[in-house]
Design an enzyme around this catalytic site. Structure first.
Site, PDB file in Angstrom:
ATOM      1  N   ASP A   1       0.870  -1.170   0.000  1.00 32.09           N
ATOM      2  CA  ASP A   1       0.000   0.000   0.000  1.00 32.09           C
ATOM      3  C   ASP A   1       0.912   1.227   0.000  1.00 32.09           C
ATOM      4  O   ASP A   1       2.118   1.137   0.241  1.00 32.09           O
ATOM      5  CB  ASP A   1      -0.946  -0.020   1.204  1.00 32.09           C
ATOM      6  CG  ASP A   1      -2.129   0.932   1.005  1.00 32.09           C
ATOM      7  OD1 ASP A   1      -2.098   1.745   0.055  1.00 32.09           O
ATOM      8  OD2 ASP A   1      -3.084   0.872   1.801  1.00 32.09           O
TER       9      ASP A   1
HETATM   10  C1  BGC Z   1      -4.938   3.402   0.099  1.00 31.49           C
HETATM   11  C2  BGC Z   1      -5.126   2.365  -0.993  1.00 31.49           C
HETATM   12  C3  BGC Z   1      -4.977   3.026  -2.337  1.00 31.49           C
HETATM   13  C4  BGC Z   1      -3.634   3.728  -2.406  1.00 31.49           C
HETATM   14  C5  BGC Z   1      -3.391   4.429  -3.716  1.00 31.49           C
HETATM   15  C6  BGC Z   1      -3.660   4.190  -0.064  1.00 31.49           C
HETATM   16  O1  BGC Z   1      -3.588   5.230   0.846  1.00 31.49           O
HETATM   17  O2  BGC Z   1      -4.928   2.773   1.359  1.00 31.49           O
HETATM   18  O3  BGC Z   1      -6.379   1.766  -0.876  1.00 31.49           O
HETATM   19  O4  BGC Z   1      -5.110   2.083  -3.356  1.00 31.49           O
HETATM   20  O5  BGC Z   1      -3.563   4.697  -1.372  1.00 31.49           O
HETATM   21  O6  BGC Z   1      -4.178   5.541  -3.832  1.00 31.49           O
END
Ligand code: BGC
Length: 773
Positions: free
Chosen positions: A270
């Site tokens: 993530d």
């Molecule tokens: C979120 C994810 C997301 C990623 C990209 C993160 O902060 O937890 O769900 O896909 O950002 O935007």
């Protein structure tokens, strides 16, 4: 003599081609062998902008503005960059681009929780097939979706993105979602793997959870999605499990995911950089996102100083290359930038209507003989299509309830519409003048529900045929919801429901409540005030039209709750270990609050007793049970039959529409295991099926398959899934509390499936014990 230079040139060309093979589907080994360490490290780390570092040019081959991330190209070897964008309620990219008059809006589809309320894998596949077409046609390679963490507690701020409190329903929905998207030759990233069940201190929180609860609840849905959906990518979460970051946890990323479940794709982090890049790469986390130079340097240094084996790097690079050759970017797909948004809006509307849940209906819906509507609630004009944060989609429009109801032929009370319009405009003006504006994580602040005097409501009751009250909530990434004024109604909302109910009932008229919410709220104390309650969740840009379709009877709702609506928030055993008061620090970062309960660590003391597994076992009453939802027609169940198969059983039941309008019914199959060995919940969902639309009087026989492996529980002492021999009660039900037919399955010989011994606790955890009532 003249031929010598030519021969040399040909030779050097051949040598060069050998040293610089261009990536093809069938020469991954050769390309891997030709890569320098720097290039390998580059491929394992995402990067937003093109840059040349240590002689390697990396960055985007093409950019899709607003996409969350990418993988870097290695141009020398014909390895393109690929594009990753959010999810899950649609594709999230920038709707406009500098110097370009064309727009790039995407469809705002129903959120994950509403999709799950359909209990209809075919419908989910249809929705995500449309969504995946937008991913493909806008030049994106992977949709960072579906979100599929378990609804451990009603207040997780991202529950709207996720499917359910039940791992089977969540896993089946996720697998269908993945199939729909990937049918477009683009990838998905099932997220957030794993136990990412709260937003408070989400980057650091340590989920302390037993191996049994992990395997049966928090990983089971991922297991189903991996095996039945075959996602291209998995996103490791921000949090820790039992003291280790998930993105550095080998038992999670390699032993169970790849060795036990057979996963073949890549794992990406993530969006946050942790210091332990070397450990991440070693543990099987192939790609660091969004990626930065430090991570490249750490991988290179790790190999050079011996802390990272080049074999582990090569293994990850090979997986990256296997991923890249599947992508549209590699295949040089000429995307149109013109998906059929109109057709997709129609899909979104139909899906939202079918999936929404009718919680209460005392002879009022579908509306008959109603013309003049008093529409209450600021949300009616400020409709919530989806949540905030990365799950928010840049859609061209959101239909509100006023326009939807007018479109359906109703006349709205103009004074009320005017009042709410002015309230919303004023709030926007105040926002523009102060600094309380748009926040990336939270969106625009919600308008506090304005109070309406009881005397005014009495007048409105006289001049209208019915009241429709819209209660709104929004939430999103980065914060959990609160118990007060969020799970609970606010004082103004409570007073509004009370006064509208009193005034309209005194005038012999009805009140319908529409819950335009993203997560569970308290309903028990006020539900009897309403004649009908419709739960569309956050149903996407066309959701208000879908609400009108259901209110008018154009669509017969067939959704059922994918989670429990408890009487009180504290009834959930997880509430004892959840940050519900919102006064604690969010995203503290390691080191600032190392020992704050529910912030730095969260003890999953409820173990496997999540949602209905607890309520049905402990015999605690709920407001609306798991799997509950009304229809405009009625169904009877008959002829329950269980037949043993080679590895389990099939369950069939015949469903008949005994009412007077066409409709669909979801049949839920709950199994009660014999009381042998491990303590078990009173029942667990083991299969479900939905009928086609049945005309009045029409029947359909549904068949569901269950394997012995599916009815097994995880025994930590033996490191094995175990299904004891004995009699298993099988119930065909319309909700967990509404069993319509029963049968038994007899397992003659106990069965077990050995696993690895994983997920050791870092501190002792005292799980609650719950005995069957
Ligand atoms: C979120 C994810 C997301 C990623 C990209 C993160 O902060 O937890 O769900 O896909 O950002 O935007």
């Amino acid at each position: 003599m003249k031929t010598i230079p030519l021969t040399l040139a040909a030779l050097s060309c051949a040598l060069l081609a050998q040293a610089q093979p261009q990536l093809r589907e069938d020469n991954i080994d050769q390309v891997l062998a030709a890569m320098t360490l720097q290039e390998k490290a580059t491929l394992l780390v995402g990067g937003a902008r093109a840059a040349t570092v240590n002689g390697v040019t990396s960055g985007m081959a093409h950019q899709v503005p607003g996409a969350a991330g990418n993988t870097r190209p290695v141009e020398r070897l014909g390895i393109p960059g690929t594009v990753l964008a959010d999810g899950p309620a649609g594709l999230r990219i920038s709707p406009t681009r500098e110097g370009v008059s064309q727009t790039f809006y995407c469809t705002g589809f129903p959120v994950g929780t509403l999709l799950a309320s359909s209990w209809d894998t075919a419908l989910v596949e249809e929705v995500t097939a449309a969504m995946g077409n937008e991913v493909h046609e806008y030049g994106v390679d992977v949709l960072l979706a579906p979100g599929m963490n378990i609804h451990r507690n009603p207040l997780c701020g991202r529950n709207f993105e996720y499917f359910s409190e039940d791992p089977l329903l969540s896993g089946k929905m996720a697998a269908a979602y993945v199939r729909g998207i990937q049918g477009n030759d683009v990838g998905t990233s099932i997220k957030h793997y794993a136990a990412n069940n709260q937003e408070t201190n989400r980057n650091e929180n340590d989920a302390r959870v037993s191996e049994r609860a992990l395997r049966e609840i928090y990983l089971k849905n991922f297991e189903i999605a991996v095996k039945e959906g075959r996602p291209w990518t998995v996103m490791s979460s921000y949090n820790q499990i039992n003291g280790e970051y998930t993105q550095q946890k080998k038992d999670l990323l390699t032993t169970i995911l790849r060795d036990e479940w057979g996963y073949k794709g890549i794992v990406m982090t993530d969006w946050g950089n942790k210091a332990g890049t070397v450990k991440s790469a070693w543990s099987g986390n192939d790609l660091m996102e969004p990626g930065n130079q430090n991570e490249i340097d750490r991988i290179v240094a790790g190999v050079q100083d011996g802390s990272l084996d080049i074999k582990d790097v090569d293994r990850n690079v090979r997986r990256m290359l296997e991923y890249i050759v599947k992508t549209p970017s590699f295949k040089k797909y000429k995307f149109s930038n013109k998906p059929d948004l109109k057709a997709h809006a129609a899909v979104a509307r139909r899906a939202a209507g079918e999936a929404m849940v009718l919680l209460r209906n005392e002879g009022v819906l579908p509306l008959k003989g109603v013309k003049n509507v008093a529409l209450y609630g600021a949300t009616a004009l400020d409709f919530v299509a989806g949540g905030t944060g990365s799950g928010d989609v840049n859609k061209a429009y959101v239909v509100n309830m006023k326009d939807a109801l007018e479109g359906a032929g109703f006349t709205l009370d103009a004074t009320l519409v005017d009042f709410y319009r002015k309230t919303i405009d004023q709030a926007a003006a105040v926002r523009a003048l102060t600094s309380t504006g748009y926040d990336w994580f939270r969106g625009n602040p919600r308008i506090a529900e304005p109070a309406i005097p009881a005397a005014a409501i009495r007048i409105e009751a006289d001049r209208n045929d019915i009241a429709i009250v819209v209660i709104g909530r929004n939430a999103g990434e980065g914060a959990d919801r609160r118990m007060m004024d969020d799970f609970e109604l606010t004082a103004v909302e409570r007073e509004l429901l009370q006064n509208v109910s009193t005034a309209f009932h005194a005038a012999g008229k009805k009140m319908v409540v529409v819950l335009n919410i993203g997560g569970v709220i308290e309903t028990n104390s006020w539900k009897y005030l309403a004649d009908a309650i419709l739960l569309p969740w956050s149903p996407g840009q066309e959701g208000a039209n879908a609400v009108a379709d259901v209110l008018t009877g154009k669509v017969n709702p067939s959704g059922k709750l994918p989670m429990t609506f408890p009487v009180n928030f504290m009834d959930h055993p997880s509430s004892a270990n959840f940050p519900f008061d919102n006064t604690r620090t969010q995203n503290t970062g390691r080191g600032q609050q190392r020992n704050a309960k529910d912030v730095d660590y969260t003890n999953y003391e409820e173990g496997i007793y999540v949602g209905y597994r607890y309520f049905s076992t402990a015999g605690v009453g709920v407001s609306y049970p798991f799997g509950y939802g009304l229809s405009y027609t009625k169904f009877s169940y008959a002829k329950p039959v269980i037949k043993a198969t080679a590895d389990g059983f099939t369950a069939t039941v015949t469903v008949t529409n005994t009412g007077s309008v066409a409709g669909k019914e979801v049949v839920e199959l709950y199994v009660t295991a014999p009381e042998a060995g491990l303590p078990k919940p009173a029942c667990e969902l083991k299969a479900f099926a939905k009928t086609r639309e049945l005309k009045p009087g029409e029947s359909q026989t549904l068949t569901m398959s269950v394997r012995n492996y599916d009815i097994a529980s995880f025994n930590e002492a033996d490191s094995a899934w175990e299904a004891p021999a004995g009699v298993y009660a099988v119930r065909f039900a319309s909700s967990v509390e509404d069993v319509r037919a029963s049968a038994v399955y007899t397992l003659k010989k106990a069965q077990s499936w050995k696993t690895n011994d994983l997920f050791e606790l870092n501190v002792p955890l005292k799980e609650i014990t719950v005995s069957r009532k």
